[in-house]
Design a protein around this motif. Structure first.
Motif, mmCIF file in Angstrom:
data_model
loop_
_atom_site.group_PDB
_atom_site.id
_atom_site.type_symbol
_atom_site.label_atom_id
_atom_site.label_comp_id
_atom_site.label_asym_id
_atom_site.label_seq_id
_atom_site.Cartn_x
_atom_site.Cartn_y
_atom_site.Cartn_z
ATOM 1 N N TYR A 35 0.820 -1.213 0.000
ATOM 2 C CA TYR A 35 0.000 0.000 0.000
ATOM 3 C C TYR A 35 0.850 1.258 0.000
ATOM 4 O O TYR A 35 0.392 2.311 -0.461
ATOM 5 C CB TYR A 35 -0.974 -0.039 1.182
ATOM 6 N N TYR A 73 -0.167 4.025 -2.511
ATOM 7 C CA TYR A 73 -0.704 5.285 -1.984
ATOM 8 C C TYR A 73 0.298 6.053 -1.128
ATOM 9 O O TYR A 73 -0.074 7.042 -0.480
ATOM 10 C CB TYR A 73 -1.952 5.001 -1.132
ATOM 11 N N SER A 133 -5.531 3.830 2.314
ATOM 12 C CA SER A 133 -5.703 2.608 1.524
ATOM 13 C C SER A 133 -7.123 2.079 1.625
ATOM 14 O O SER A 133 -7.684 1.584 0.633
ATOM 15 C CB SER A 133 -4.704 1.544 1.995
ATOM 16 N N ASP A 182 -8.276 -6.391 -0.600
ATOM 17 C CA ASP A 182 -7.716 -5.138 -0.103
ATOM 18 C C ASP A 182 -8.533 -4.586 1.065
ATOM 19 O O ASP A 182 -7.982 -3.989 1.995
ATOM 20 C CB ASP A 182 -7.633 -4.111 -1.227
ATOM 21 N N THR A 234 -6.596 -3.912 4.589
ATOM 22 C CA THR A 234 -6.582 -2.593 5.212
ATOM 23 C C THR A 234 -7.358 -2.606 6.525
ATOM 24 O O THR A 234 -6.987 -1.896 7.475
ATOM 25 C CB THR A 234 -7.160 -1.537 4.254
#
Length: 556
Positions: free
Chosen positions: A38, A42, A68, A77, A81
């Motif tokens: 991540y 990001y 994220s 994902d 996260t």
């Protein structure tokens, strides 16, 4: 007078206006893969997280997880996260961590911790640590196993003082190739003092812990006993997590686009079993690294370290200067110490690809390098690698490739008090030096709770040759003094007992609740050495249950 000075300094620092700091995410390669994933996607929005210095602060990871989570497009994902947010719940308001069924109203009141307490002034997290693993190895008789029981405690006081401790009691019987390493070096890899346990087993305690205090908004000080890892690669040529934990003092300064880290460590220069209770000889390392975010996606670091010892275990006070050039000091006091320097970089490209690398200079004489004559003191190491996220457009398929090259005699020095090892174990690459290595890793997470990881590590290295009367030093072992080198010129990578080794690892990991894992692992090793007596081909299969502890990896 000296004591008065230290007291004044301590009073000054403690009285300095301080703001929030964070405890660190325990170093776990599986969890750190998610964080790095991540950060590549990001990380431009979280410039404070400079990934070359491990471990990462929980506050930085929580900030990254929040961003994220807002951008998550797949169930995997969202799961990952959510894990990062819940694991760092006391640094975010976006976690979803409330437990539906607490045990006896005191235990598991949230999803992550056996017991926790939270107030404006104090947080506390207490978790059990368990690792039960059983396996079979075609080179040994009987079950191979790991049996670890322990506890992990962490928390913070007044938003500026953090603490962490981990302690585990272990008994283990390892596969044959690990036992070969134990017999060679007299130590259990990654661990300190050990005892025999039953038939071909080992008993040892693992302990780590630290205190962390925010001296100001941008400066923190840390005192503890733990490992560190520097670099964005799978291996580190600067400071890795191979050697056991060591006592340290650490300063972190984060301001503007800069992260300046000072690390002072007390190391054990040599270890031999037997002889009763005695104080083991000490040495010290001072290391500093300056990382600069040149742009939002490019980070460059320069670093320097020096290993040294003085009579009766004294520390060289001149190395306490946090902004001095260590090589200049090393020369000024007589050039008896082992000074090294180098650089690293990380470049994230289009939120999908990362290029990274390291260069370590143990010795460097331009004239000899240009001559290309294999001078023994051309002691350098280099790394180049790449990470590819969501490879070929397939969600949650991540690839990593890495090349490491270390010339003969790198990290060696005059004796054990200045060479680059701690407790008979290398502080950088676990094989030592005199090697060329290619690493390929595939991570695939087809469903939220299942991670499939495949690794291939191909290494060509030169082993030092042991005869009936002597050991021929071809530059592979960090433990040998460079004064015993076999030749001044004509040295090349892989010299000595040239060995080609292939280490394959396929692991399926299922997380059935927070930080509770089941691992199914298969390892295949093939070693082809010029001296065939040293060949060891191994097939090893294991099954493990882990709770709040990372995998034990023996990749050397």
């Amino acid at each position: 007078m000296r004591r008065l000075g230290w007291a004044f300094a301590l009073t000054f620092f403690v009285g300095f206006s301080a703001q929030a700091q964070d405890v660190y995410v325990p170093y776990n390669r599986d969890v750190y893969h998610w964080i790095d994933r991540y950060q590549i996607k990001y990380g431009e929005q979280v410039p404070g997280l400079q990934t070359a210095v491990h471990p990462y602060g929980r506050q930085d990871v929580a900030n990254l997880a929040e961003i994220s989570a807002r951008n998550a497009r797949t169930a995997v994902d969202e799961f990952n996260t959510s894990y990062l947010l819940n694991d760092n719940w006391n640094y975010t308001t976006q976690e979803n961590n409330e437990s539906r069924k607490p045990i006896l109203n005191y235990f598991y009141r949230n999803k992550t911790d056996l017991f926790h307490y939270e107030s404006d002034a104090f947080t506390l997290r207490v978790n059990p640590v368990l690792h039960f693993e059983v396996g079979m190895d075609d080179q040994t008789d009987g079950i191979r196993y790991v049996n670890t029981r322990g506890v992990q405690i962490e928390g913070s006081i007044d938003g500026r003082f953090g603490f962490y401790t981990f302690i585990g009691e272990n008994q283990a019987r390892y596969p044959a190739y690990v036992m070969d390493r134990i017999r060679r070096d007299g130590v259990v890899p990654h661990e300190g003092f050990w005892k025999d346990f039953k038939e071909d087993g080992y008993d040892y305690i693992t302990a780590r812990g630290y205190l962390n205090y925010a001296l100001s908004k941008h400066v923190e000080i840390q005192l503890g006993h733990d490992r560190h890892f520097i670099g964005d690669g799978y291996r580190s040529l600067v400071l890795s997590d191979y050697a056991p934990p060591a006592f340290f003092l650490k300063l972190n300064t984060r301001v503007w686009k800069l992260h300046y880290m000072n690390l002072f460590q007390e190391l054990t220069s040599e270890f031999q079993r037997g002889g009763g209770d005695k104080l083991l000889p000490k040495k010290y390392m001072a290391l500093h690294r300056l990382g600069i975010n040149v742009t939002d996606n490019i980070n460059i670091g320069v670093f320097e370290q020096v290993v040294f010892a003085r009579d009766k275990g004294k520390f060289e006070l001149q190395y306490l200067n946090p902004i001095i050039f260590y090589r200049a000091i090393e020369q000024a006091v007589g050039s008896e110490d082992n000074a090294m320097l180098g650089a690293d970089f990380r470049w994230n490209i289009h939120n999908r690809l990362q290029l990274y690398g390291q260069l370590e200079l143990d010795e460097f004489v331009l004239k000899e390098v240009k001559a290309m004559n294999g001078w023994w003191a051309n002691k350098q190491a280099g790394q180049i690698g790449a990470k590819y996220i969501d490879a070929f457009g397939l969600s949650n398929l991540d690839l990593q490739g890495e090349v490491n090259i270390i010339r003969p005699y790198t990290y060696q020095h005059r004796n054990s008090t200045t060479n680059y090892q701690h407790y008979n174990q290398s502080l950088a690459h676990p094989i030592g030096a005199n090697l060329a290595e290619l690493i390929g890793i595939v991570y695939y997470q087809p469903v939220p709770r299942l991670m499939l990881t495949g690794k291939a590590i191909a290494t060509r290295y030169g082993q030092d040759i042991i005869t009936d009367t002597d050991t021929l030093n071809y530059g592979g072992s960090v433990l040998l003094p460079y004064t015993t080198r076999v030749s001044d010129y004509g040295n090349e990578i892989g010299q000595g007992n040239t060995t080609n080794q292939l280490h394959l690892d396929l692991t399926a990991t299922y997380q059935f609740r927070h930080n509770m894992f089941l691992d199914l692992k298969g390892i295949l090793r093939r070693t082809d050495a010029e001296i065939n007596a040293l060949d060891r081909n191994t097939t090893f299969f294991s099954f493990a249950f882990r709770w709040n502890i990372p995998q034990r990896l023996h990749e050397f």
